[in-house]
Design a protein around this motif. Structure first.
Motif, PDB file in Angstrom:
ATOM      1  N   VAL A   1       0.858  -1.177   0.000  1.00  0.00           N
ATOM      2  CA  VAL A   1       0.000   0.000   0.000  1.00  0.00           C
ATOM      3  C   VAL A   1       0.897   1.231   0.000  1.00  0.00           C
ATOM      4  N   HIS A   2       0.590   2.155  -0.864  1.00  0.00           N
ATOM      5  CA  HIS A   2       1.331   3.413  -0.916  1.00  0.00           C
ATOM      6  C   HIS A   2       1.111   4.191   0.369  1.00  0.00           C
ATOM      7  N   GLU A   3       2.111   4.928   0.765  1.00  0.00           N
ATOM      8  CA  GLU A   3       1.989   5.715   1.997  1.00  0.00           C
ATOM      9  C   GLU A   3       0.872   6.736   1.890  1.00  0.00           C
ATOM     10  N   SER A   4       0.734   7.345   0.724  1.00  0.00           N
ATOM     11  CA  SER A   4      -0.322   8.348   0.555  1.00  0.00           C
ATOM     12  C   SER A   4      -1.707   7.697   0.636  1.00  0.00           C
ATOM     13  N   CYS A   5      -1.831   6.476   0.103  1.00  0.00           N
ATOM     14  CA  CYS A   5      -3.115   5.751   0.186  1.00  0.00           C
ATOM     15  C   CYS A   5      -3.437   5.400   1.629  1.00  0.00           C
ATOM     16  N   ALA A   6      -2.434   4.955   2.363  1.00  0.00           N
ATOM     17  CA  ALA A   6      -2.627   4.608   3.770  1.00  0.00           C
ATOM     18  C   ALA A   6      -3.048   5.833   4.566  1.00  0.00           C
ATOM     19  N   GLN A   7      -2.453   6.974   4.257  1.00  0.00           N
ATOM     20  CA  GLN A   7      -2.805   8.209   4.953  1.00  0.00           C
ATOM     21  C   GLN A   7      -4.241   8.624   4.621  1.00  0.00           C
ATOM     22  N   GLN A   8      -4.624   8.461   3.361  1.00  0.00           N
ATOM     23  CA  GLN A   8      -5.988   8.809   2.959  1.00  0.00           C
ATOM     24  C   GLN A   8      -6.998   7.896   3.655  1.00  0.00           C
ATOM     25  N   ARG A   9      -6.675   6.615   3.733  1.00  0.00           N
ATOM     26  CA  ARG A   9      -7.565   5.674   4.435  1.00  0.00           C
ATOM     27  C   ARG A   9      -7.680   6.030   5.904  1.00  0.00           C
ATOM     28  N   ALA A  10      -6.550   6.351   6.524  1.00  0.00           N
ATOM     29  CA  ALA A  10      -6.571   6.712   7.939  1.00  0.00           C
ATOM     30  C   ALA A  10      -7.393   7.969   8.164  1.00  0.00           C
ATOM     31  N   ALA A  11      -7.253   8.938   7.275  1.00  0.00           N
ATOM     32  CA  ALA A  11      -8.022  10.178   7.393  1.00  0.00           C
ATOM     33  C   ALA A  11      -9.513   9.906   7.204  1.00  0.00           C
ATOM     34  N   ALA A  12      -9.849   9.045   6.240  1.00  0.00           N
ATOM     35  CA  ALA A  12     -11.258   8.706   6.009  1.00  0.00           C
ATOM     36  C   ALA A  12     -11.837   7.964   7.205  1.00  0.00           C
ATOM     37  N   ALA A  13     -11.038   7.074   7.790  1.00  0.00           N
ATOM     38  CA  ALA A  13     -11.513   6.327   8.962  1.00  0.00           C
ATOM     39  C   ALA A  13     -11.734   7.257  10.141  1.00  0.00           C
ATOM     40  N   ALA A  14     -10.831   8.207  10.339  1.00  0.00           N
ATOM     41  CA  ALA A  14     -10.981   9.169  11.435  1.00  0.00           C
ATOM     42  C   ALA A  14     -12.216  10.033  11.224  1.00  0.00           C
ATOM     43  N   ALA A  15     -12.447  10.454   9.990  1.00  0.00           N
ATOM     44  CA  ALA A  15     -13.632  11.266   9.686  1.00  0.00           C
ATOM     45  C   ALA A  15     -14.902  10.460   9.905  1.00  0.00           C
ATOM     46  N   ALA A  16     -14.865   9.200   9.495  1.00  0.00           N
ATOM     47  CA  ALA A  16     -16.046   8.347   9.666  1.00  0.00           C
ATOM     48  C   ALA A  16     -16.335   8.125  11.141  1.00  0.00           C
ATOM     49  N   ALA A  17     -15.282   7.991  11.962  1.00  0.00           N
ATOM     50  CA  ALA A  17     -15.468   7.761  13.394  1.00  0.00           C
ATOM     51  C   ALA A  17     -16.124   8.957  14.062  1.00  0.00           C
ATOM     52  N   THR A  18     -15.804  10.155  13.592  1.00  0.00           N
ATOM     53  CA  THR A  18     -16.403  11.345  14.204  1.00  0.00           C
ATOM     54  C   THR A  18     -17.815  11.587  13.686  1.00  0.00           C
ATOM     55  N   ASN A  19     -18.161  11.030  12.537  1.00  0.00           N
ATOM     56  CA  ASN A  19     -19.493  11.189  11.952  1.00  0.00           C
ATOM     57  C   ASN A  19     -20.287   9.892  12.044  1.00  0.00           C
ATOM     58  N   ARG A  20     -20.040   9.135  13.067  1.00  0.00           N
ATOM     59  CA  ARG A  20     -20.666   7.821  13.249  1.00  0.00           C
ATOM     60  C   ARG A  20     -22.165   7.986  13.478  1.00  0.00           C
ATOM     61  N   VAL A  21     -22.959   7.274  12.685  1.00  0.00           N
ATOM     62  CA  VAL A  21     -24.414   7.340  12.803  1.00  0.00           C
ATOM     63  C   VAL A  21     -24.933   5.935  13.059  1.00  0.00           C
ATOM     64  N   SER A  22     -25.804   5.812  14.034  1.00  0.00           N
ATOM     65  CA  SER A  22     -26.385   4.518  14.365  1.00  0.00           C
ATOM     66  C   SER A  22     -27.480   4.156  13.370  1.00  0.00           C
ATOM     67  N   ARG A  23     -27.501   2.911  12.971  1.00  0.00           N
ATOM     68  CA  ARG A  23     -28.555   2.377  12.109  1.00  0.00           C
ATOM     69  C   ARG A  23     -29.458   1.425  12.877  1.00  0.00           C
ATOM     70  N   GLY A  24     -29.348   1.445  14.207  1.00  0.00           N
ATOM     71  CA  GLY A  24     -30.182   0.594  15.039  1.00  0.00           C
ATOM     72  C   GLY A  24     -29.373  -0.499  15.702  1.00  0.00           C
ATOM     73  N   THR A  25     -30.078  -1.453  16.267  1.00  0.00           N
ATOM     74  CA  THR A  25     -29.458  -2.569  16.975  1.00  0.00           C
ATOM     75  C   THR A  25     -29.517  -3.813  16.112  1.00  0.00           C
ATOM     76  N   CYS A  26     -28.408  -4.502  16.027  1.00  0.00           N
ATOM     77  CA  CYS A  26     -28.337  -5.740  15.253  1.00  0.00           C
ATOM     78  C   CYS A  26     -29.211  -6.798  15.930  1.00  0.00           C
ATOM     79  N   PRO A  27     -30.159  -7.401  15.220  1.00  0.00           N
ATOM     80  CA  PRO A  27     -31.034  -8.398  15.823  1.00  0.00           C
ATOM     81  C   PRO A  27     -30.315  -9.715  16.146  1.00  0.00           C
ATOM     82  N   VAL A  28     -29.112  -9.899  15.637  1.00  0.00           N
ATOM     83  CA  VAL A  28     -28.376 -11.141  15.882  1.00  0.00           C
ATOM     84  C   VAL A  28     -27.555 -11.042  17.166  1.00  0.00           C
ATOM     85  N   CYS A  29     -26.731  -9.991  17.278  1.00  0.00           N
ATOM     86  CA  CYS A  29     -25.828  -9.883  18.434  1.00  0.00           C
ATOM     87  C   CYS A  29     -26.294  -8.895  19.487  1.00  0.00           C
TER      88      CYS A  29
END
Length: 106
Positions: A1-29
């Motif tokens: 994985v390119h370093e720039s790609c890894a950085q972009q993924r990390a940035a996207a993951a951090a952004a997603a974590a701060t914008n986390r939206v619940s879709r409800g409770t999983c009926p299985v677990c």
């Protein structure tokens, strides 16, 4: 994985974590299903993708572990361990067939 790609993924993951939206409770677990998690929609409910896969695998295993208990003397079809059944004498009878037979005798 390119370093720039890894950085972009990390940035996207951090952004997603701060914008986390619940879709409800999983009926299985019973845990929350969030927008930053792999998920599938079943009817009106969101299920973790891994939970849906585990449930499908369990259902497939149950279907392959089907054991015959003989032929129902009422309808002539097979009676299996994954079906509601009652034992009458030396035979297994589908529960619905036993109920129907009892109603007809009454």
């Amino acid at each position: 994985v390119h370093e720039s790609c890894a950085q972009q993924r990390a940035a996207a993951a951090a952004a997603a974590a701060t914008n986390r939206v619940s879709r409800g409770t999983c009926p299985v677990c019973g845990e929350g299903v969030f927008t930053d998690q792999p998920r599938v929609k079943e009817g009106n409910l969101y299920v973790h993708e891994s939970c849906a896969q585990q449930r499908a695998a369990a259902a497939a295993a149950a279907a392959t572990n089907r054991v015959s208990r003989g032929t129902c003397p009422v309808c002539g079809e097979g009676v299996f361990t994954d079906q509601p059944r009652v034992k009458e004498g030396n035979f297994y009878v589908h529960e619905s067939c036993a109920q129907r037979a009892a109603t007809e005798r009454a």
